[in-house]
Design a protein around this motif. Structure first.
Motif, mmCIF file in Angstrom:
data_model
loop_
_atom_site.group_PDB
_atom_site.id
_atom_site.type_symbol
_atom_site.label_atom_id
_atom_site.label_comp_id
_atom_site.label_asym_id
_atom_site.label_seq_id
_atom_site.Cartn_x
_atom_site.Cartn_y
_atom_site.Cartn_z
ATOM 1 N N ASP A 413 0.552 -1.296 0.106
ATOM 2 C CA ASP A 413 -0.027 0.188 -0.061
ATOM 3 C C ASP A 413 0.784 1.166 -0.185
ATOM 4 O O ASP A 413 2.317 1.379 -0.036
ATOM 5 N N ALA A 414 0.599 2.301 -0.016
ATOM 6 C CA ALA A 414 0.794 3.683 -0.180
ATOM 7 C C ALA A 414 2.067 3.681 1.671
ATOM 8 O O ALA A 414 2.516 4.405 1.070
ATOM 9 N N THR A 468 7.734 9.121 -5.450
ATOM 10 C CA THR A 468 8.064 9.539 -6.963
ATOM 11 C C THR A 468 7.515 9.069 -8.061
ATOM 12 O O THR A 468 6.928 10.292 -9.037
ATOM 13 N N ALA A 469 5.960 8.305 -8.042
ATOM 14 C CA ALA A 469 5.827 7.836 -8.406
ATOM 15 C C ALA A 469 6.165 7.576 -9.826
ATOM 16 O O ALA A 469 5.651 7.024 -10.839
ATOM 17 N N LEU A 498 -4.122 6.273 -8.926
ATOM 18 C CA LEU A 498 -6.007 6.478 -8.222
ATOM 19 C C LEU A 498 -6.188 7.597 -8.065
ATOM 20 O O LEU A 498 -5.446 8.777 -7.269
ATOM 21 N N SER A 499 -6.884 8.525 -9.307
ATOM 22 C CA SER A 499 -7.296 9.449 -9.591
ATOM 23 C C SER A 499 -5.848 10.370 -9.156
ATOM 24 O O SER A 499 -5.541 11.862 -9.023
ATOM 25 N N GLY A 504 -0.499 2.761 -3.898
ATOM 26 C CA GLY A 504 0.578 1.598 -3.634
ATOM 27 C C GLY A 504 1.496 1.474 -4.768
ATOM 28 O O GLY A 504 1.463 2.330 -5.473
ATOM 29 N N SER A 505 2.417 -0.279 -4.581
ATOM 30 C CA SER A 505 2.659 -0.003 -5.576
ATOM 31 C C SER A 505 3.073 -2.240 -5.789
ATOM 32 O O SER A 505 2.781 -2.916 -5.591
#
Length: 752
Positions: A413-414, A468-469, A498-499, A504-505
């Motif tokens: 998760d995040a 950093t996404a 999400l939006s 998460g990863s």
């Protein structure tokens, strides 16, 4: 209790109505407080200003008296008459008042004058009807004995009455500056009396007092009192009005009590040059009388507001609050499921009546709707049960699909907590999923670099993805199994968005132990094969060179064959040397020595090596040295091979008449080399493989450029071993920019 009270809107309305009444009362109270403070402040300012102005005026009057007496005493005729009087001892032969030649001082009448002489310590007085009391003579004499004969002396007669007069004395000295006596003048101080009367006109109880202190410890007023027309004598106690004059200037304590026993507002000033105090005061009752009237008016307003509020709230409670409470109670009963609701009948035309009748109709409709809703809920429940069965089947398929994936799959998760693990991941790390799910990824799956250091922060690919996404694509690390065995893995981490927010990863993990072993065996084979081939190839080269020396006796076709053999042999020897060099670098068996090297000169030497190719292709090559570092400590073979491979590639892949720009500069403690060309460029989808051994880009192969795919691999490996790195920016058909970053002192590596 407060929550229960305010849970009803009727109570809230009553509260706000009460607040609507109380707020004006509070505002009136605040207004009264500020009015009282303002009144007191204005009074204190008035008294402080008055005492300051009157002090200046009193000081001027007394100074004028002193100046006038001094002028008379210093008059030569008066001076000669005094000593003549002292020599003849005839009191009746002199009229001192006539000798002065004037009737007033500063506009105030001179009532009398006399000489007081001293001879053989005996007092000789000429008065001409002007008499002294024993105390006054004693006071003049005491000034002599106190050594103050050079100072004008003030004595007040009939202090505190309208018949006030002031005695002023000024000392005479003979030719030897010895004290001989006094000139004494009596003045009617009409200026002081007028000053006090003027102050009385400012208020009904205003009064100005001049206070003197006697040696007996008492304080006495000099000017007549407004209320008793007599002098006020008071002992100087710590809390008395007159004692406080000695302690401070300005507005005095509001709790001051005057000689009448009444509370007053007072302000004072001390006149140190004349040892007098000045007091102005007003009765506290006079100051507060407007406030008392205002308080009465505000009290009447408050009573009216309270009465009006009580009547209004009572009316509101019976007309509005009670019907609303009945409606609320009926709504609560309906909420509990009751249907037998009875509301009082009302024909009222107001909003309450409309609401009550509407509530009756709503109750009937609600009961009918409830019955229809129950039927719909029953049908919908059956449909949901059917859909739930389908979802369970789809979930089972998804679980089977994830379990069948051959590579390890971990989802976090995040916050980096593991939320799912497939069977392949359990097998790779020899851990059950229940020991992994719910824990931090970095604590369960430990990632190590090539030096066996645990990765953390931005260096950790999963944490970096969450922050950093950005995707971390097939990065190789070392990890640990549950039994602490260290093994290599390839890891890819992709963000779950999400939006636009990282939630998460997804991490794909592959055990590359077998791949590493195959790669090692391949490198070992190439190394062994290169060593084995080197001898035969060397013999072929030697024989070829011998044949080349005998070309004069050969046919032209034979000469061409021999020349081709020699060229191919040279290329084969170079290829074998490359293979052996890569093998030594990978196994870290290359002997390295640190020397001081000048980077700019090294780049110039490398460019000169390829000068023929540069001129043949018509390239424009520019070198710019921005580095302030003259030399670096580095292995000469390593840095030369790194720079040579980068520069050689730029020359090889740049088209004819193209441009090459080489720049040296500093970045902190790092030496940077940037090589920018206008060559073939690297396709975007192949850039991640460009430092892979033997890999060559597809557009280079199509262009017919020769090479082994070892140049960039070797340069990148040497830079990493030295503690540096090589990065690039490229686009197909638009050229490339390679940047080499090296430490100013090469990282030392132990030789295996």
């Amino acid at each position: 209790m407060f929550r229960f009270f305010f849970s009803r809107i009727t109570r809230q309305l009553e509260f706000f109505l009460l607040l609507f009444i109380l707020v004006p009362l509070l505002c009136l109270s605040i207004f009264f407080i500020f009015q009282a403070r303002g009144n007191s402040h204005d009074t204190s300012n008035f008294l402080a200003y008055s005492v300051l102005i009157n002090k200046s005026r009193v000081q001027e009057i007394l100074n004028a008296y002193e100046s006038g007496v001094e002028t008379l005493a210093l008059d030569l005729q008066v001076h000669e008459n005094f000593f003549s009087f002292l020599s003849v001892h005839d009191e009746e032969s002199f009229s001192v008042l006539d000798l002065l030649g004037r009737e007033d001082i500063s506009g105030d009448l001179i009532a009398g004058a006399a000489f007081l002489g001293y001879q053989d310590n005996a007092a000789i007085v000429t008065t001409n009807g002007f008499t002294f009391t024993q105390d006054e003579v004693h006071a003049f004499a005491s000034h002599k004995t106190d050594g103050r004969e050079t100072k004008t002396t003030f004595l007040f007669r009939n202090s505190g009455t309208n018949d006030l007069s002031i005695l002023l004395s000024y000392p005479f000295e003979d030719e030897q500056s010895l004290f001989s006596g006094f000139l004494i003048i009596e003045i009617k101080p009409s200026s002081l009396l007028e000053l006090e009367k003027n102050f009385r006109t400012l208020s009904q109880t205003g009064e100005m007092q001049i206070v003197s202190w006697g040696k007996n410890g008492n304080a006495q007023t000099i000017l007549p009192s407004r209320f008793i027309n007599a002098s006020v004598v008071s002992s100087i106690t710590s809390d008395s009005l007159y004692a406080k004059v000695l302690k401070r200037n300005g507005f005095l304590d509001r709790s001051i009590v005057d000689y009448r026993g009444k509370s007053v507002f007072a302000a004072s000033r001390y006149l140190p040059t004349h040892e007098l105090g000045l007091i102005v005061k007003m009765d506290r009752q006079e100051v507060l009388e407007p406030l008392i009237i205002l308080a009465g008016s505000l009290t009447l307003i408050a009573v009216f507001l309270l009465f009006f509020g009580f009547v209004f709230i009572s009316y509101f409670s019976s007309i509005v609050a009670k019907p609303l409470e009945d409606l609320a109670e009926a709504a609560r009963r309906i909420e509990k499921g009751e249907t037998d609701i009875r509301l009082p009948h009302t024909d009222a035309k107001n909003e309450i009546g409309v609401m009550t009748r509407a509530f009756r109709r709503m109750t009937t409709s609600l009961i009918e709707s409830n019955e229809a809703l129950e039927e719909k809920v029953h049908n919908r429940t059956a449909e949901l049960q059917k859909n739930f069965s389908l979802i369970k089947k789809e979930k089972a398929k998804d679980d089977a699909l994830l379990s069948s994936i051959g590579e390890g799959l971990v989802v976090v998760d995040a916050k980096g907590l593991i939320i799912m693990v497939n069977r392949a991941a359990e097998s790779i790390f020899t851990l059950r999923s229940d020991r992994m799910v719910g824990k931090q990824f970095s604590s369960v799956i430990v990632l190590l670099d090539k030096d066996n250091h645990v990765l953390s922060g931005d260096a950790h690919p999963v944490l970096s993805t969450l922050l950093t996404a950005k995707k971390a694509n097939r990065m190789e690390f070392l990890s640990k199994r549950s039994n602490q065995d260290i093994f290599p893995i390839a890891l890819t981490s992709a963000p779950i968005l999400l939006s636009g927010k990282v939630t998460g990863s997804v991490i794909i993990i592959r055990d590359i132990t077998r791949e590493k072993e195959i790669d090692r065996m391949k490198s070992e084979f190439i190394s062994i094969a290169s060593h084995q081939l080197r001898g035969p190839v060397a013999s072929i080269k030697w024989y070829g060179e011998l044949l080349g020396k005998e070309t004069s006796r050969m046919k032209e076709s034979t000469k061409e064959f021999v020349n081709r053999i020699n060229v191919s042999t040279v290329q084969l020897v170079a290829l074998i040397d490359d293979f052996l060099n890569v093998s030594r670098i990978e196994s870290n068996t290359v002997a390295r020595t640190l020397e001081d090297i000048e980077p700019y000169k090294l780049v110039q030497n490398i460019v000169e090596t390829y000068r023929h190719d540069i001129e043949e292709k018509g390239l424009k090559l520019t070198i710019k040295n921005l580095s302030k570092v003259k030399s670096v400590s580095f292995d000469p073979e390593s840095i030369r091979e790194i720079y040579a491979n980068i520069i050689a590639n730029a020359i090889k892949y740049t088209k004819d008449r193209g441009d090459i720009f080489i720049r040296l500069f500093d970045r902190g403690v790092t030496l940077m080399l940037e090589a920018k060309d206008t060559g073939e460029g690297i396709p975007r989808d192949e850039q991640s493989k460009i430092f892979t051994k033997f890999y060559r880009a597809s557009n280079v192969l199509e262009g017919g450029h020769k090479g082994t795919g070892l140049g960039l691999y070797t340069a990148h490996l040497l830079a990493k071993q030295a503690g540096g790195d090589i990065t690039f920016i490229s686009a197909k058909g638009k050229g490339s920019t390679f940047t080499v970053s090296l430490p100013r002192k090469q990282k030392t590596l132990s030789k295996n």
